[in-house]
Motif scaffolding. Structure first.
Motif, PDB file in Angstrom:
ATOM      1  N   HIS A  70       0.817  -1.222   0.000  1.00 48.37           N
ATOM      2  CA  HIS A  70       0.000   0.000   0.000  1.00 48.37           C
ATOM      3  C   HIS A  70       0.850   1.272   0.000  1.00 48.37           C
ATOM      4  N   ARG A  71       1.836   1.351   0.886  1.00 47.81           N
ATOM      5  CA  ARG A  71       2.605   2.587   1.062  1.00 47.81           C
ATOM      6  C   ARG A  71       4.075   2.455   0.672  1.00 47.81           C
ATOM      7  N   VAL A  72       4.510   1.250   0.330  1.00 49.57           N
ATOM      8  CA  VAL A  72       5.941   0.994   0.126  1.00 49.57           C
ATOM      9  C   VAL A  72       6.166   0.216  -1.169  1.00 49.57           C
ATOM     10  N   SER A  73       7.212   0.605  -1.911  1.00 52.22           N
ATOM     11  CA  SER A  73       7.671  -0.166  -3.071  1.00 52.22           C
ATOM     12  C   SER A  73       9.160  -0.428  -2.924  1.00 52.22           C
ATOM     13  N   ALA A  74       9.611  -1.536  -3.498  1.00 54.70           N
ATOM     14  CA  ALA A  74      11.025  -1.898  -3.440  1.00 54.70           C
ATOM     15  C   ALA A  74      11.637  -1.897  -4.830  1.00 54.70           C
ATOM     16  N   ILE A  75      12.790  -1.267  -4.942  1.00 53.07           N
ATOM     17  CA  ILE A  75      13.583  -1.291  -6.170  1.00 53.07           C
ATOM     18  C   ILE A  75      14.524  -2.495  -6.115  1.00 53.07           C
ATOM     19  N   THR A  76      14.571  -3.251  -7.207  1.00 49.23           N
ATOM     20  CA  THR A  76      15.431  -4.433  -7.278  1.00 49.23           C
ATOM     21  C   THR A  76      16.103  -4.482  -8.650  1.00 49.23           C
ATOM     22  N   LYS A  77      17.073  -5.346  -8.776  1.00 51.06           N
ATOM     23  CA  LYS A  77      17.684  -5.656 -10.077  1.00 51.06           C
ATOM     24  C   LYS A  77      18.124  -4.395 -10.830  1.00 51.06           C
ATOM     25  N   VAL A  78      18.884  -3.535 -10.139  1.00 51.48           N
ATOM     26  CA  VAL A  78      19.480  -2.381 -10.809  1.00 51.48           C
ATOM     27  C   VAL A  78      20.804  -2.831 -11.408  1.00 51.48           C
ATOM     28  N   TYR A  79      20.932  -2.681 -12.727  1.00 51.67           N
ATOM     29  CA  TYR A  79      22.136  -3.192 -13.388  1.00 51.67           C
ATOM     30  C   TYR A  79      22.426  -2.398 -14.653  1.00 51.67           C
ATOM     31  N   THR A  80      23.708  -2.040 -14.818  1.00 51.64           N
ATOM     32  CA  THR A  80      24.196  -1.391 -16.037  1.00 51.64           C
ATOM     33  C   THR A  80      25.236  -2.287 -16.689  1.00 51.64           C
ATOM     34  N   THR A  81      25.104  -2.497 -17.996  1.00 53.74           N
ATOM     35  CA  THR A  81      26.072  -3.330 -18.704  1.00 53.74           C
ATOM     36  C   THR A  81      27.458  -2.663 -18.661  1.00 53.74           C
ATOM     37  N   PRO A  82      28.554  -3.422 -18.569  1.00 54.49           N
ATOM     38  CA  PRO A  82      29.882  -2.844 -18.309  1.00 54.49           C
ATOM     39  C   PRO A  82      30.292  -1.701 -19.229  1.00 54.49           C
ATOM     40  N   ARG A  83      29.993  -1.786 -20.528  1.00 54.60           N
ATOM     41  CA  ARG A  83      30.482  -0.745 -21.437  1.00 54.60           C
ATOM     42  C   ARG A  83      29.800   0.601 -21.244  1.00 54.60           C
ATOM     43  N   TRP A  84      28.714   0.641 -20.448  1.00 56.84           N
ATOM     44  CA  TRP A  84      28.026   1.904 -20.191  1.00 56.84           C
ATOM     45  C   TRP A  84      28.208   2.400 -18.755  1.00 56.84           C
ATOM     46  N   ARG A  85      29.070   1.763 -18.004  1.00 57.61           N
ATOM     47  CA  ARG A  85      29.244   2.170 -16.612  1.00 57.61           C
ATOM     48  C   ARG A  85      30.038   3.477 -16.500  1.00 57.61           C
ATOM     49  N   ARG A  86      29.867   4.126 -15.349  1.00 60.22           N
ATOM     50  CA  ARG A  86      30.535   5.393 -15.028  1.00 60.22           C
ATOM     51  C   ARG A  86      30.062   6.536 -15.924  1.00 60.22           C
ATOM     52  N   ARG A  87      28.864   6.412 -16.456  1.00 60.88           N
ATOM     53  CA  ARG A  87      28.289   7.510 -17.236  1.00 60.88           C
ATOM     54  C   ARG A  87      27.005   8.034 -16.588  1.00 60.88           C
ATOM     55  N   GLY A  88      26.688   7.547 -15.399  1.00 61.51           N
ATOM     56  CA  GLY A  88      25.528   8.054 -14.673  1.00 61.51           C
ATOM     57  C   GLY A  88      24.206   7.408 -15.043  1.00 61.51           C
ATOM     58  N   CYS A  89      24.238   6.336 -15.843  1.00 58.32           N
ATOM     59  CA  CYS A  89      22.978   5.731 -16.299  1.00 58.32           C
ATOM     60  C   CYS A  89      22.125   5.238 -15.133  1.00 58.32           C
ATOM     61  N   ALA A  90      22.742   4.505 -14.214  1.00 58.07           N
ATOM     62  CA  ALA A  90      21.982   3.944 -13.097  1.00 58.07           C
ATOM     63  C   ALA A  90      21.406   5.053 -12.223  1.00 58.07           C
ATOM     64  N   GLU A  91      22.192   6.098 -11.994  1.00 57.97           N
ATOM     65  CA  GLU A  91      21.692   7.197 -11.158  1.00 57.97           C
ATOM     66  C   GLU A  91      20.497   7.886 -11.813  1.00 57.97           C
ATOM     67  N   PHE A  92      20.581   8.158 -13.111  1.00 56.67           N
ATOM     68  CA  PHE A  92      19.434   8.743 -13.821  1.00 56.67           C
ATOM     69  C   PHE A  92      18.193   7.870 -13.662  1.00 56.67           C
ATOM     70  N   LEU A  93      18.368   6.561 -13.882  1.00 61.80           N
ATOM     71  CA  LEU A  93      17.216   5.671 -13.901  1.00 61.80           C
ATOM     72  C   LEU A  93      16.646   5.470 -12.495  1.00 61.80           C
ATOM     73  N   VAL A  94      17.503   5.237 -11.520  1.00 68.79           N
ATOM     74  CA  VAL A  94      17.023   5.028 -10.148  1.00 68.79           C
ATOM     75  C   VAL A  94      16.324   6.274  -9.621  1.00 68.79           C
ATOM     76  N   ARG A  95      16.881   7.442  -9.898  1.00 64.88           N
ATOM     77  CA  ARG A  95      16.249   8.675  -9.430  1.00 64.88           C
ATOM     78  C   ARG A  95      14.872   8.851 -10.078  1.00 64.88           C
TER      79      ARG A  95
END
Length: 363
Positions: free
Chosen positions: A276-301
């Motif tokens: 009802h009041r809570v959701s859980a984020i799971t399975k956050v993953y960025t493929t290696p060649r796209w890491r360190r470009r902020g993709c996960a932060e953009f998507l999680v936010r």
């Protein structure tokens, strides 16, 4: 109450077995709702088995009503019932014949499309769970009942609050002879973000990039990312065929978001546990060649903001490994108690321990 007598200084403990989510909720739902964030795994998975919270309108919604029901509980509700399906065990204590029963521990044994989940443990009384005097008899009662209803091979791992998991694993290993795996499968912090802690980003999304729900046309790239994510875990790898099954299910149910870099799916983020009041984020993953470009932060936010602001959730929760560099991403989004910062009381230390020789499931 059948078999419920106790002296004031020695609470009577008993275990109730629930072979359906409906029966489980008819006793445990009020306590789960009062602790909706910390009980997220137990509560959200059980909700899936009754369809939605609207299906709970006929269940007892107050603790007084639940307590009043106990005198009519048949004595066989406390007897072990061997089963091959999903079930929940609840451990109750009664300090005197005139006192209300207290729900102290919950164990969930459930499965999904790709097999069995770990055994999940939860308590509404984290303070007492740090006391061996309180915890040991309750864990013994729980493991005695569990050992009577499932083969020990079913218990391939156990996940929950660290104190619960350590004691359960010690007792279970001694009882069954299944040794504890030398390394934990997962050691993590349970963290949360609210509309008050959520932080905006300073960097605009690059031109041509989009944050969106996954569509069935994304099946193959999403399946590859699901496989890479599972392979990273070491303990629960997936074949590409099974990764496709997982990806198809997540997409079909509208539970997966992607970072789309001009047609290249770089990152996934799932929201697989909702109440009802809570959701859980799971399975956050960025493929290696796209890491360190902020993709996960953009998507999680973006996903977190949608859940809090559009879907009106009070809280978004997640687990992140103690040594996982993703803590920095979640910290910048606004998840509490990470990166060495002070830990509010709701932040919990969680652990998954496996057992050598058991039949490995997947989660």
């Amino acid at each position: 109450m059948p078999g419920l007598t106790a002296s004031p200084n020695s609470p009577r403990l008993f275990v109730m077995q629930h072979n359906s989510a409906d029966d489980f909720f008819s006793f445990a739902y009020p306590v789960l709702r009062r602790h909706e964030a910390s009980s997220n795994i137990i509560l959200a998975h059980a909700l899936k088995r009754v369809g939605s919270e609207t299906a709970l309108s006929g269940h007892f919604l107050s603790q007084d009503e639940v307590s009043a029901r106990f005198p009519s509980v048949a004595s066989d509700a406390f007897a072990p019932q061997p089963t091959s399906g999903a079930f929940w065990l609840t451990v109750w204590s009664v300090s005197s014949s005139s006192s209300a029963p207290s729900l102290d521990l919950i164990l969930a044994s459930i499965d999904w499309t790709l097999g069995e989940y770990p055994i999940f443990l939860w308590t509404p009384d984290r303070t007492s769970a740090s006391s061996t005097h309180w915890l040991e008899p309750r864990i013994h009662a729980l493991t005695d009942h569990l050992n009577a209803i499932v083969p020990p091979e079913r218990v391939f791992s156990v996940f929950g609050l660290t104190t619960l998991v350590k004691k359960f694993s010690q007792v279970w290993s001694q009882m069954t002879g299944f040794a504890i795996e030398p390394e934990p499968f997962y050691a993590a912090l349970f963290s949360y973000c609210t509309s008050e802690t959520l932080r905006g980003g300073d960097t605009p999304l690059p031109e041509g990039h989009r944050l969106r729900k996954a569509a069935m046309a994304d099946l193959e790239p999403v399946a590859r990312l699901c496989k890479e994510f599972a392979d990273d875990s070491i303990y629960f790898p997936l074949t590409i065929e099974r990764a496709r099954i997982e990806a198809r299910e997540l997409i079909a149910k509208g539970l997966l978001w992607v970072y789309d870099a001009d047609g290249d799916i770089t990152t996934i983020c799932a929201v697989t546990r909702n109440s009802h009041r809570v959701s859980a984020i799971t399975k956050v993953y960025t493929t290696p060649r796209w890491r360190r470009r902020g993709c996960a932060e953009f998507l999680v936010r973006d996903v977190t903001a949608q859940l809090l602001l559009d879907f009106r959730k009070d809280m978004v929760v997640l687990y992140v490994g103690h040594e996982n560099s993703a803590q920095r991403v979640y910290d910048r989004v606004g998840f509490a108690g990470l990166c060495g910062k002070p830990k509010p009381d709701a932040i919990e230390d969680s652990l998954e321990l496996g057992f050598v020789g058991a039949d490995r499931g997947h989660w």
